[in-house]
Design an enzyme around this catalytic site. Structure first.
Site, PDB file in Angstrom:
ATOM      1  N   PRO A   7       0.848  -1.187   0.000  1.00  0.00           N
ATOM      2  CA  PRO A   7       0.000   0.000   0.000  1.00  0.00           C
ATOM      3  C   PRO A   7       0.881   1.234   0.000  1.00  0.00           C
ATOM      4  CG  PRO A   7       0.121  -0.937   2.219  1.00  0.00           C
ATOM      5  CD  PRO A   7       0.906  -1.855   1.318  1.00  0.00           C
ATOM      6  N   MET A   8       0.580   2.210  -0.813  1.00  0.00           N
ATOM      7  CA  MET A   8       1.373   3.446  -0.823  1.00  0.00           C
ATOM      8  C   MET A   8       0.461   4.632  -1.092  1.00  0.00           C
ATOM      9  SD  MET A   8       4.889   2.305  -2.722  1.00  0.00           S
ATOM     10  CE  MET A   8       5.703   3.864  -2.490  1.00  0.00           C
ATOM     11  N   GLN A  68      -7.158  -1.384   3.330  1.00  0.00           N
ATOM     12  CA  GLN A  68      -6.422  -1.107   4.572  1.00  0.00           C
ATOM     13  C   GLN A  68      -7.137  -0.050   5.413  1.00  0.00           C
ATOM     14  OE1 GLN A  68      -2.520   1.097   4.868  1.00  0.00           O
ATOM     15  NE2 GLN A  68      -1.792  -0.937   5.441  1.00  0.00           N
ATOM     16  N   CYS A  98       2.224   3.513   9.727  1.00  0.00           N
ATOM     17  CA  CYS A  98       2.351   4.848   9.140  1.00  0.00           C
ATOM     18  C   CYS A  98       3.098   5.801  10.084  1.00  0.00           C
ATOM     19  CB  CYS A  98       0.966   5.402   8.814  1.00  0.00           C
ATOM     20  SG  CYS A  98       1.085   6.993   7.997  1.00  0.00           S
ATOM     21  N   ASN A 199       9.054  -6.990   4.430  1.00  0.00           N
ATOM     22  CA  ASN A 199       8.938  -5.801   3.578  1.00  0.00           C
ATOM     23  C   ASN A 199      10.043  -4.802   3.909  1.00  0.00           C
ATOM     24  OD1 ASN A 199       7.137  -2.814   4.000  1.00  0.00           O
ATOM     25  ND2 ASN A 199       7.551  -3.611   1.964  1.00  0.00           N
ATOM     26  N   GLU A 201      12.973  -2.158   1.352  1.00  0.00           N
ATOM     27  CA  GLU A 201      14.242  -2.099   0.612  1.00  0.00           C
ATOM     28  C   GLU A 201      14.484  -3.265  -0.335  1.00  0.00           C
ATOM     29  OE1 GLU A 201      16.343   0.600   0.533  1.00  0.00           O
ATOM     30  OE2 GLU A 201      14.885   1.535   1.879  1.00  0.00           O
ATOM     31  N   GLY A 223       7.252  -2.386  -2.431  1.00  0.00           N
ATOM     32  CA  GLY A 223       6.671  -1.054  -2.525  1.00  0.00           C
ATOM     33  C   GLY A 223       7.379  -0.216  -3.567  1.00  0.00           C
ATOM     34  N   ARG A 224       8.357   0.586  -3.125  1.00  0.00           N
ATOM     35  CA  ARG A 224       9.025   1.500  -4.050  1.00  0.00           C
ATOM     36  C   ARG A 224       9.742   0.744  -5.165  1.00  0.00           C
ATOM     37  NH1 ARG A 224      12.424   4.136   0.325  1.00  0.00           N
ATOM     38  NH2 ARG A 224      12.270   1.955   0.908  1.00  0.00           N
TER      39      ARG A 224
END
Ligand SMILES: Cc1cc2nc3c(=O)[nH]c(=O)nc-3n(C[C@H](O)[C@H](O)[C@H](O)COP(=O)(O)O)c2cc1C
Length: 321
Positions: A7-8, A68, A98, A199, A201, A223-224
């Site tokens: 989720p981002m 979420q 968060c 999760n 890196e 993610g990224r």
């Protein structure tokens, strides 16, 4: 091995989920967080965060999307989880990671990691009201200031009945600064029986292998890395299956960017330019061509102007700057 799309907020919206799950390799997605304060939210809030609810809770490629929730009040979280079940969410994820000051001030996200009992209480309240066949998952960090409560938190998540636990291998204090401490997950994972997802890196196939080795987790969340490298999930799957796979060259990524720009231009013209540029900030990490194109579009304000610049044959080479 399962790979999950992270989720981002502000980046991984349904347009991006659609695009990346079409490229493939993801077992599921999680929406950006929906903040719950002290009441039941109207259905439209959930449809906005997760338009896939109108499509049986999956992206057009058929990948399930968990919704979420973020909040500190167990009763309101439970109420909203019930709404989500009625709307057909295939799973509910609860955010305890968060780091945002605004979110933490309103008693949600990583601030709750200071109180493992509250983490437990929120998950239990949601689990109790949602039908057993609907997964209730939790996403945490290693802790708030440090990881001293990490084991308590993780064991509490499992005891509360969570289906799975995803761990971003950093504390709130670490923010997003590398490295991610995958080995910290490895210390607690043997004490848990629910599936654990590592999760943080993971930018390459080599990172994925190392994260698995250090954390003891087979499953990973990207993610990224997924934004920088749209077929990262396929690269990781191929590497782990020992299959040959040629990653998409920039020439095949560019049409995805054009498609994204076109969809945003229709759906959210006001925000489209900043969303497209934001994606470029990730893409330029992986593709030198994206870096030069970013330099070219970074001051443009109109999505149509950016789209024209991207599709211009002049800008499809990488030697124009
Ligand atoms: C811009 C941005 C927005 C994020 N929004 C959320 C969110 O809404 N919910 C959540 O649980 N995590 C959120 N995260 C954290 C990511 O899901 C993930 O845990 C983190 O980026 C580490 O993974 P990565 O190194 O693969 O990016 C966000 C991260 C970033 C960079």
């Amino acid at each position: 091995m399962r790979l999950i799309l992270a989720p981002m907020e502000g980046v991984m919206d349904h347009t991006m989920r659609d695009l990346l799950t079409r490229v493939g390799g993801y077992e599921r997605c999680v929406t950006e967080f929906v903040r719950v304060v002290d009441r039941q939210l109207p259905s439209r809030v959930f449809y906005r965060a997760c338009p896939e609810l109108r499509n049986g809770g999956t992206t057009p490629a058929g990948t399930p999307v968990y919704v979420q929730l973020l909040g500190g009040d167990p009763e309101s979280m439970a109420l909203n989880a019930q709404v989500l079940e009625r709307l057909g969410a295939p799973g509910i994820d609860i955010n305890f990671g968060c780091p945002s000051k605004t979110v933490n001030k309103s008693d949600g996200g990583s601030v709750l990691l200071r109180e493992p009992d509250r983490v437990h209480g929120i998950i239990r309240a949601v689990r109790e009201v949602v039908s057993p066949h609907i997964p209730v998952t939790a996403k945490i960090r290693l802790g708030f200031k440090d990881s001293s409560l990490f084991e308590d938190i993780a064991l509490g998540v499992e005891a509360a009945g969570a289906t799975e636990l995803c761990i971003h291998a950093r504390t709130k204090q670490h923010g997003y600064l590398p490295p991610a401490y995958w080995a910290e997950i490895g210390k607690v994972k043997p004490k848990l029986s629910i599936p654990v997802i590592a999760n943080g890196e993971i930018w390459s196939g080599a990172n994925a292998r190392q994260a698995q080795a250090d954390s003891g987790c087979t499953d990973l969340m990207l993610g990224r890395g997924a934004l920088s490298f749209p077929d990262l999930a396929r690269v990781i799957h191929a590497q782990q299956a020992g299959e040959a796979y040629t990653p998409l060259p920039w020439a095949e990524v560019l049409p995805l960017v054009v498609q994204y720009a076109g969809e945003l231009e229709q759906r959210a013209p006001k925000y489209a330019a900043s969303f497209i540029k934001q994606w470029f900030t990730y893409l330029r990490r992986q593709y030198p061509e994206a870096e030069s194109l970013f330099q070219h579009i970074k001051r443009m304000k109109l999505p149509c102007e950016i789209k024209a610049a991207i599709i211009s044959p002049f800008h499809q080479g990488n030697d124009y700057d």
